[in-house]
Design a protein around this motif. Sequence first.
Motif, PDB file in Angstrom:
ATOM      1  N   PRO A  31       0.843  -1.204   0.000  1.00 40.18           N
ATOM      2  CA  PRO A  31       0.000   0.000   0.000  1.00 40.18           C
ATOM      3  C   PRO A  31       0.877   1.253   0.000  1.00 40.18           C
ATOM      4  O   PRO A  31       1.885   1.315   0.716  1.00 40.18           O
ATOM      5  N   PHE A  32       0.502   2.240  -0.792  1.00 37.51           N
ATOM      6  CA  PHE A  32       1.285   3.473  -0.822  1.00 37.51           C
ATOM      7  C   PHE A  32       0.390   4.651  -1.196  1.00 37.51           C
ATOM      8  O   PHE A  32      -0.668   4.492  -1.809  1.00 37.51           O
ATOM      9  N   GLU A  33       0.866   5.814  -0.807  1.00 36.27           N
ATOM     10  CA  GLU A  33       0.201   7.059  -1.191  1.00 36.27           C
ATOM     11  C   GLU A  33       0.971   7.662  -2.352  1.00 36.27           C
ATOM     12  O   GLU A  33       2.203   7.673  -2.356  1.00 36.27           O
ATOM     13  N   TYR A  34       0.234   8.146  -3.361  1.00 30.17           N
ATOM     14  CA  TYR A  34       0.885   8.739  -4.522  1.00 30.17           C
ATOM     15  C   TYR A  34       0.709  10.252  -4.502  1.00 30.17           C
ATOM     16  O   TYR A  34      -0.391  10.751  -4.278  1.00 30.17           O
ATOM     17  N   VAL A  35       1.812  10.973  -4.725  1.00 32.03           N
ATOM     18  CA  VAL A  35       1.782  12.432  -4.779  1.00 32.03           C
ATOM     19  C   VAL A  35       2.240  12.868  -6.164  1.00 32.03           C
ATOM     20  O   VAL A  35       3.396  12.625  -6.543  1.00 32.03           O
ATOM     21  N   GLU A  36       1.354  13.476  -6.937  1.00 29.57           N
ATOM     22  CA  GLU A  36       1.707  13.982  -8.264  1.00 29.57           C
ATOM     23  C   GLU A  36       2.465  15.295  -8.117  1.00 29.57           C
ATOM     24  O   GLU A  36       2.001  16.223  -7.457  1.00 29.57           O
ATOM     25  N   GLU A  37       3.633  15.350  -8.743  1.00 31.44           N
ATOM     26  CA  GLU A  37       4.466  16.545  -8.668  1.00 31.44           C
ATOM     27  C   GLU A  37       4.368  17.357  -9.965  1.00 31.44           C
ATOM     28  O   GLU A  37       4.267  16.789 -11.051  1.00 31.44           O
ATOM     29  N   ASP A  38       4.388  18.659  -9.824  1.00 32.29           N
ATOM     30  CA  ASP A  38       4.471  19.572 -10.960  1.00 32.29           C
ATOM     31  C   ASP A  38       5.948  19.893 -11.152  1.00 32.29           C
ATOM     32  O   ASP A  38       6.547  20.609 -10.345  1.00 32.29           O
ATOM     33  N   LEU A  39       6.541  19.372 -12.224  1.00 28.02           N
ATOM     34  CA  LEU A  39       7.984  19.517 -12.397  1.00 28.02           C
ATOM     35  C   LEU A  39       8.382  20.908 -12.893  1.00 28.02           C
ATOM     36  O   LEU A  39       9.565  21.234 -12.938  1.00 28.02           O
ATOM     37  N   VAL A  40       7.389  21.715 -13.241  1.00 32.25           N
ATOM     38  CA  VAL A  40       7.664  23.121 -13.568  1.00 32.25           C
ATOM     39  C   VAL A  40       7.756  23.937 -12.282  1.00 32.25           C
ATOM     40  O   VAL A  40       8.610  24.809 -12.126  1.00 32.25           O
ATOM     41  N   ASN A  41       6.860  23.632 -11.356  1.00 33.95           N
ATOM     42  CA  ASN A  41       6.875  24.283 -10.038  1.00 33.95           C
ATOM     43  C   ASN A  41       7.048  23.194  -8.973  1.00 33.95           C
ATOM     44  O   ASN A  41       6.074  22.700  -8.406  1.00 33.95           O
TER      45      ASN A  41
END
Length: 232
Positions: A31-41
Amino acid sequence: MEEQKKVVLHGMWISPYVKRVELALKVKNIPFEYVEEDLVNKSELLLKYNPVHKKVPVLVHNGNPICESLVIIEYIDETWKNGPKLLPEDPYKRAQVRFWSKFMQDQLFEAALALLKTEGEAQERALKDMYEKLCLLEKGMKEYCPGGKPEVDDKNVGLLDIIFCTVFGAYKSYEEVLGVKFLDADKFPVLFSWLMAVVDLQVVKEGAPPHEKVVQFLQFIRQSALRSAAAP
């Protein structure tokens, strides 16, 4: 204390480096939590967890960050004993898996990007380079795998399957954008049958991004690269 036990993956939806870590976690049923990153900011957390490269993926386990996809996958395999082994126990076979994984990551993925970012004669050279590298991988898998071809199902997914999938799983999107067929069943029967088996796995189908979304992203990358190359 409970917060420290969490597994968190910082990533970006289309990154093959992120997708391979995500697949490894799912194959091992972690089980894991996913964090979407904005690679511009880039977020403060991403910069904190990966101050050297400032890139995804980053896996955070017990509050400790681990960076670089292949390093993360080996960490996952060594930390969680449930699910299939992602790397073989035998030292020689383990070395072979590392070698071909790195070949696919460093050589084939770069060749695919070169195809995407070029046109005309430059693209013809990139396609020739891609074919040469695919021939090497085809020969390598015949020699490495018992029976001359990789065998994969939901219970025996390994690192090579994961890397191959994340490099070529979106091959239809690439071929649609480029108008070029590069993973041909007649030219590369071992690789083609292997890919069909991998993309048919339930864990792969569940995590695959929508085809049209991938096509749009690849078109954006291609158009941006070609405009940049044409600029004075």
